[in-house]
Design a protein around this motif. Structure first.
Motif, mmCIF file in Angstrom:
data_model
loop_
_atom_site.group_PDB
_atom_site.id
_atom_site.type_symbol
_atom_site.label_atom_id
_atom_site.label_comp_id
_atom_site.label_asym_id
_atom_site.label_seq_id
_atom_site.Cartn_x
_atom_site.Cartn_y
_atom_site.Cartn_z
ATOM 1 N N LEU A 266 0.946 -1.320 0.025
ATOM 2 C CA LEU A 266 0.081 0.015 0.009
ATOM 3 C C LEU A 266 1.022 1.320 0.031
ATOM 4 O O LEU A 266 0.423 2.424 -0.540
ATOM 5 C CB LEU A 266 -0.867 0.033 1.359
ATOM 6 C CG LEU A 266 -2.040 -1.029 1.230
ATOM 7 C CD1 LEU A 266 -2.843 -0.864 2.449
ATOM 8 C CD2 LEU A 266 -3.139 -0.689 -0.127
ATOM 9 N N LEU A 267 1.837 1.235 0.642
ATOM 10 C CA LEU A 267 2.815 2.522 0.922
ATOM 11 C C LEU A 267 3.387 3.010 -0.444
ATOM 12 O O LEU A 267 3.240 4.294 -0.591
ATOM 13 C CB LEU A 267 3.960 2.302 1.561
ATOM 14 C CG LEU A 267 3.377 2.195 3.102
ATOM 15 C CD1 LEU A 267 4.772 1.986 4.342
ATOM 16 C CD2 LEU A 267 3.191 3.813 3.539
ATOM 17 N N PRO A 268 3.749 2.337 -1.397
ATOM 18 C CA PRO A 268 3.935 2.825 -2.918
ATOM 19 C C PRO A 268 2.944 3.689 -3.580
ATOM 20 O O PRO A 268 3.143 4.218 -4.574
ATOM 21 C CB PRO A 268 4.809 1.601 -3.714
ATOM 22 C CG PRO A 268 4.936 0.611 -2.563
ATOM 23 C CD PRO A 268 4.045 0.820 -1.334
ATOM 24 N N ASP A 269 1.580 3.141 -3.223
ATOM 25 C CA ASP A 269 0.547 3.648 -3.695
ATOM 26 C C ASP A 269 0.630 5.153 -3.820
ATOM 27 O O ASP A 269 0.820 5.732 -2.498
ATOM 28 C CB ASP A 269 -0.762 2.963 -3.279
ATOM 29 C CG ASP A 269 -1.941 3.320 -3.888
ATOM 30 O OD1 ASP A 269 -2.375 2.445 -4.548
ATOM 31 O OD2 ASP A 269 -2.523 4.432 -4.191
ATOM 32 N N PRO A 270 0.081 6.195 -4.802
ATOM 33 C CA PRO A 270 -0.246 7.557 -4.628
ATOM 34 C C PRO A 270 -0.999 7.836 -3.555
ATOM 35 O O PRO A 270 -0.819 8.997 -3.014
ATOM 36 C CB PRO A 270 -0.692 7.825 -6.143
ATOM 37 C CG PRO A 270 -0.243 6.777 -6.987
ATOM 38 C CD PRO A 270 -0.272 5.389 -6.290
ATOM 39 N N TYR A 271 -1.927 7.156 -3.159
ATOM 40 C CA TYR A 271 -2.823 7.498 -2.240
ATOM 41 C C TYR A 271 -2.586 7.206 -0.544
ATOM 42 O O TYR A 271 -3.098 7.582 0.287
ATOM 43 C CB TYR A 271 -4.036 6.805 -2.324
ATOM 44 C CG TYR A 271 -4.908 6.697 -3.701
ATOM 45 C CD1 TYR A 271 -5.496 7.986 -3.981
ATOM 46 C CD2 TYR A 271 -4.830 5.807 -4.692
ATOM 47 C CE1 TYR A 271 -6.106 8.562 -5.196
ATOM 48 C CE2 TYR A 271 -5.403 6.155 -5.996
ATOM 49 C CZ TYR A 271 -6.180 7.445 -5.990
ATOM 50 O OH TYR A 271 -6.734 7.465 -7.377
ATOM 51 N N SER A 273 0.627 8.890 0.260
ATOM 52 C CA SER A 273 1.697 9.452 -0.039
ATOM 53 C C SER A 273 2.276 10.124 1.499
ATOM 54 O O SER A 273 3.415 10.274 1.874
ATOM 55 C CB SER A 273 1.780 10.518 -0.930
ATOM 56 O OG SER A 273 0.515 11.505 -0.622
ATOM 57 N N ALA A 274 1.313 10.489 2.355
ATOM 58 C CA ALA A 274 1.391 11.130 3.571
ATOM 59 C C ALA A 274 2.054 10.369 4.555
ATOM 60 O O ALA A 274 3.243 10.487 5.213
ATOM 61 C CB ALA A 274 0.150 11.730 4.059
ATOM 62 N N CYS A 275 1.618 8.951 4.553
ATOM 63 C CA CYS A 275 2.260 8.089 5.565
ATOM 64 C C CYS A 275 3.707 7.686 5.044
ATOM 65 O O CYS A 275 4.526 7.683 5.903
ATOM 66 C CB CYS A 275 1.373 6.765 5.702
ATOM 67 S SG CYS A 275 1.669 5.557 6.985
ATOM 68 N N ARG A 276 3.519 7.359 3.954
ATOM 69 C CA ARG A 276 5.075 7.121 3.293
ATOM 70 C C ARG A 276 5.985 8.236 3.511
ATOM 71 O O ARG A 276 7.136 7.889 3.982
ATOM 72 C CB ARG A 276 4.933 6.920 1.645
ATOM 73 C CG ARG A 276 6.230 6.651 1.086
ATOM 74 C CD ARG A 276 6.016 6.400 -0.436
ATOM 75 N NE ARG A 276 5.473 7.376 -1.224
ATOM 76 C CZ ARG A 276 4.440 7.455 -1.874
ATOM 77 N NH1 ARG A 276 3.364 6.693 -1.683
ATOM 78 N NH2 ARG A 276 4.061 8.538 -2.487
ATOM 79 N N ALA A 277 5.713 9.399 3.398
ATOM 80 C CA ALA A 277 6.873 10.626 3.549
ATOM 81 C C ALA A 277 7.125 10.824 4.876
ATOM 82 O O ALA A 277 8.126 10.900 5.154
ATOM 83 C CB ALA A 277 5.958 11.856 3.272
ATOM 84 N N ALA A 278 6.100 10.394 5.986
ATOM 85 C CA ALA A 278 6.322 10.395 7.371
ATOM 86 C C ALA A 278 7.445 9.207 7.847
ATOM 87 O O ALA A 278 8.010 9.718 8.493
ATOM 88 C CB ALA A 278 5.043 10.313 8.209
ATOM 89 N N ILE A 279 7.344 8.305 7.319
ATOM 90 C CA ILE A 279 8.322 7.032 7.485
ATOM 91 C C ILE A 279 9.550 7.483 6.906
ATOM 92 O O ILE A 279 10.465 7.316 7.677
ATOM 93 C CB ILE A 279 7.690 5.720 6.983
ATOM 94 C CG1 ILE A 279 6.500 5.386 7.771
ATOM 95 C CG2 ILE A 279 8.783 4.900 7.316
ATOM 96 C CD1 ILE A 279 5.975 3.934 7.402
ATOM 97 N N VAL A 280 9.590 7.668 5.677
ATOM 98 C CA VAL A 280 10.971 8.134 4.938
ATOM 99 C C VAL A 280 11.514 9.453 5.516
ATOM 100 O O VAL A 280 12.877 9.202 5.694
ATOM 101 C CB VAL A 280 10.532 8.500 3.515
ATOM 102 C CG1 VAL A 280 11.858 9.077 2.858
ATOM 103 C CG2 VAL A 280 9.914 7.155 2.799
#
Length: 360
Positions: A266-271, A273-280
């Motif tokens: 799910l994290l690579p999905d465009p929808y 992006s906020a959770c992905r950015a928080a982790i990265v």
């Protein structure tokens, strides 16, 4: 434990009776859920008792899991992760999988699990009618056996159990049982509610009107107090809108070590992006299988250690992870060992894990 963000956050009326009566000791309930018949059966050590015929079915299943996955996982984590005592660990897309995160970080002070399914209240098997108790125990044991074999919960089962008027099997009873099986004492279980003013999840009174979307378990083991929070939250961009308190909460929480497992890509999905950015941008340490971040995002955090083997994603998913496939192909036989099944990929030649620590 992928969490489909379109699942309705449904709290079932059938749980109200259990909440009203939930006066029983939560640790006693936890042991009864899993079928551990005695205090001596609780704990991570396998029981090779001469009276093995008297060992409960729940304990036998736990011993099987601990032998094939639990013990190898703890040994691996001690050598390759070596987490410092104390602190908080964040596990998004977790479902009720307390068992994995607690064995990788056995001395953490606080665990924060996040998923879209509501936690639900404890089920008070001490006061329910016998027929309902037996139905619950039967369902619980079947799911427990399934987890022991797979090592993860299937989202389809989590959604089905949460939405069932008869199963009563939501995340809270599972969390309680895992805690007891791991040797923790379950001191208390209370519902949590998000305070949008201070951006924190706060305990609520146990009452017939309590929502039980999110829950806090206070645990103890080896003279240490531990907090286990299960947060019901939509981790998609729809639930983490820009400048919202929920977005700020994720960004703050992701500054702790992060675990990702069976996250359904799910994290690579465009929808997301906020959770992905928080982790990265925030995680000082990330441990994941191939269903978490893309390899390009992993490299933004720091140098990536590759464990196991990886030639492609599970056939259930359309995502391909080409950069991760290429990284494993380039590493060849120089990847680090992964002596246990961790996620969807079970065979030794396909299971994988990636560990990255933030570069200074």
């Amino acid at each position: 434990f992928m969490n489909t963000f379109v699942v309705r956050l449904l709290i079932l009326p059938c749980f109200v009776l259990s909440v009203c009566r939930a006066q029983s000791d939560p640790h006693d309930l936890a042991q009864e859920y899993i079928g551990f018949s005695t205090l001596q059966e609780a704990g991570v050590e396998s029981a090779n008792s001469p009276n093995s015929k008297s060992v409960s079915s729940g304990k036998k299943m736990w011993d099987h899991y601990d032998k094939t996955i639990g013990t190898p996982l703890r040994t691996w984590a001690l050598e390759h992760i070596a987490p410092s005592p104390g602190g908080t660990v964040f596990y998004p897309f977790s479902g009720p999988d307390f068992v994995t995160v607690s064995q990788i970080f056995p001395k953490a002070d606080r665990f924060i699990l996040a998923a879209i399914q509501p936690a639900g209240p404890p089920v008070d098997t001490k006061t329910l009618p016998e027929a309902e108790v037996q139905a619950f125990k039967s369902k619980f044991l079947s799911e427990w056996v399934k987890f022991g074999q797979l090592g993860f919960f299937r989202t389809i089962d989590l959604n089905e159990n949460t939405g069932s008027a008869t199963a009563r099997l939501t995340s809270t009873p599972v969390l309680m049982a895992f805690a007891a099986a791991l040797g923790y004492r379950v001191q208390s279980v209370v519902p949590l509610e998000f305070n949008k003013v201070n951006g924190e999840y706060e305990p609520q009174e146990i009452s017939p009107t309590a929502q039980w979307n999110s829950v806090r378990l206070r645990l103890s083991r080896d003279a240490r107090d531990v907090v286990l929070d299960y947060i019901c939250i939509d981790l998609s961009d729809g639930g983490l809108k820009s400048k919202s308190p929920e977005r700020a909460w994720i960004e703050m929480t992701a500054k702790n070590p992060v675990l990702l497992k069976a996250a359904s890509h799910l994290l690579p999905d465009p929808y997301f992006s906020a959770c992905r950015a928080a982790i990265v941008n925030g995680a000082p340490l990330l441990i994941q299988d191939e269903t978490g971040l893309d390899y390009a995002d992993l490299k933004k955090i720091g140098d990536v250690k590759l464990y196991g083997r990886f030639a492609g994603v599970h056939k259930l998913f359309k995502q391909q992870q080409p950069e991760l496939v290429a990284a494993y192909a380039e590493a060849g036989q120089d990847t680090l060992p992964l002596p246990f099944a961790y996620s969807y990929q079970k065979s030794a030649e396909r299971r994988s894990m990636q560990v990255v620590r933030r570069s200074p």
